[in-house]
Design an enzyme around this catalytic site. Structure first.
Site, PDB file in Angstrom:
ATOM      1  CD  GLU A  25      -8.460  -5.506   3.146  1.00  0.00           C
ATOM      2  OE1 GLU A  25      -9.403  -4.708   3.026  1.00  0.00           O
ATOM      3  OE2 GLU A  25      -7.441  -5.249   3.826  1.00  0.00           O
ATOM      4  CG  ASP A  71      -8.664  -5.335   6.947  1.00  0.00           C
ATOM      5  OD1 ASP A  71      -7.440  -5.486   6.962  1.00  0.00           O
ATOM      6  OD2 ASP A  71      -9.261  -4.532   6.192  1.00  0.00           O
ATOM      7  CG  HIS A  82      -3.539  -3.803   7.507  1.00  0.00           C
ATOM      8  ND1 HIS A  82      -4.851  -4.227   7.462  1.00  0.00           N
ATOM      9  CD2 HIS A  82      -3.348  -3.291   8.735  1.00  0.00           C
ATOM     10  CE1 HIS A  82      -5.424  -3.948   8.622  1.00  0.00           C
ATOM     11  NE2 HIS A  82      -4.544  -3.376   9.414  1.00  0.00           N
ATOM     12  CG  HIS A 139      -3.865  -7.983   5.371  1.00  0.00           C
ATOM     13  ND1 HIS A 139      -3.581  -7.563   4.099  1.00  0.00           N
ATOM     14  CD2 HIS A 139      -4.777  -7.108   5.857  1.00  0.00           C
ATOM     15  CE1 HIS A 139      -4.273  -6.480   3.833  1.00  0.00           C
ATOM     16  NE2 HIS A 139      -5.027  -6.171   4.869  1.00  0.00           N
ATOM     17  CG  HIS A 193      -8.292  -1.961   9.769  1.00  0.00           C
ATOM     18  ND1 HIS A 193      -7.250  -1.094   9.988  1.00  0.00           N
ATOM     19  CD2 HIS A 193      -8.358  -2.099   8.412  1.00  0.00           C
ATOM     20  CE1 HIS A 193      -6.715  -0.723   8.845  1.00  0.00           C
ATOM     21  NE2 HIS A 193      -7.373  -1.309   7.877  1.00  0.00           N
ATOM     22  CD1 TRP A 214      -2.114   2.151   1.820  1.00  0.00           C
ATOM     23  CD2 TRP A 214      -3.265   0.728   0.529  1.00  0.00           C
ATOM     24  NE1 TRP A 214      -3.327   2.734   1.547  1.00  0.00           N
ATOM     25  CE2 TRP A 214      -4.054   1.881   0.746  1.00  0.00           C
ATOM     26  CE3 TRP A 214      -3.780  -0.305  -0.266  1.00  0.00           C
ATOM     27  CZ2 TRP A 214      -5.329   2.035   0.221  1.00  0.00           C
ATOM     28  CZ3 TRP A 214      -5.059  -0.155  -0.800  1.00  0.00           C
ATOM     29  CH2 TRP A 214      -5.815   1.000  -0.554  1.00  0.00           C
ATOM     30  CG  HIS A 267     -12.333  -1.295   5.195  1.00  0.00           C
ATOM     31  ND1 HIS A 267     -11.936  -0.718   4.025  1.00  0.00           N
ATOM     32  CD2 HIS A 267     -11.497  -2.347   5.397  1.00  0.00           C
ATOM     33  CE1 HIS A 267     -10.901  -1.382   3.531  1.00  0.00           C
ATOM     34  NE2 HIS A 267     -10.617  -2.381   4.347  1.00  0.00           N
TER      35      HIS A 267
END
Ligand SMILES: [Zn+2]
Length: 213
Positions: A173, A53, A47, A51, A57, A17, A161
């Site tokens: 994810e 969440d 993350h 992974h 989160h 990311w 989310h």
């Protein structure tokens, strides 16, 4: 029985990311340098790569990753293939005519091609919209996974989310579904037992369910 590993390899050059420091494995001791054994250390965000969440989160005081019941992470799972789409919304999901007992759902999209096509982060990945998230909650989906680093879009993914995590839906994810055909599988998802954390890297496997035995 065939087992497909749908986790991403953790490497120094993996896609991460924007703003993430990525993944690093460094040697602390090496036999080559005269030590009696090899020891390494890892550094990464929770993350990174494939992974989970956890609700924490996006939900203040939400469930942490070590508190997610294993019963949600292991069991029957439906993989659907949704090519040629940029957004997965309630309409897309209802057109799939999922069996009503579906509890775990993995969304295979054009994102899976990105893992082999390029290492650079792609902002225009296929995502689940907030209406899609609401549809999943209404239909009692307890785990949903997608084949890029976020289930929500790059710019407006917060709502997606929030809807999922407020309902304690497990979000997976960073899956690599490029080698997986749509169908029914057994999912085995094992996030690291990071106490108090809002997410954790996971090894995720699919096992084909043999129908005729
Ligand atoms: Zn995440």
């Amino acid at each position: 029985v065939k087992i497909v590993d749908i986790s991403l390899p953790l490497t120094a050059d993996m896609t991460a990311w924007p703003g993430s420091s990525g993944f690093a494995l460094t040697w602390v001791d090496q036999i080559e340098s005269g030590h009696e054994c090899n020891n390494s250390r890892i550094a990464c965000d929770t993350h990174i790569g494939t992974h989970v969440d956890a609700p924490l989160h996006f939900v203040n005081k939400g469930r942490t990753v070590d508190q997610i019941p294993l019963e949600l992470l292991i069991g029957p799972c439906r993989v659907v293939y949704l090519p040629g789409l940029l957004k997965i919304d309630a309409e897309t999901l209802s057109s799939l005519k999922l069996e009503t007992d579906t509890r775990r759902l993995l969304l295979k999209t054009d994102n899976s091609n990105l893992w082999t096509a390029k290492k650079k982060f792609e902002k225009n990945f296929v995502c689940l919209t907030a209406s899609g998230a609401q549809w999943l909650v209404q239909h009692e989906i307890s785990l949903v996974g997608i084949d890029y680093l976020s289930i929500g879009s790059y710019s407006t993914g917060v709502k997606t989310h929030q809807v999922l995590l407020e309902a304690n839906v497990v979000v997976l994810e960073g899956l690599n579904l490029s080698e997986v055909e749509a169908g029914e599988y057994e999912l085995i998802c094992l996030p690291l037992k990071l106490v108090g954390a809002e997410g954790a890297p996971a090894r995720v496997l699919l096992r084909k369910i043999a129908k005729n035995y």
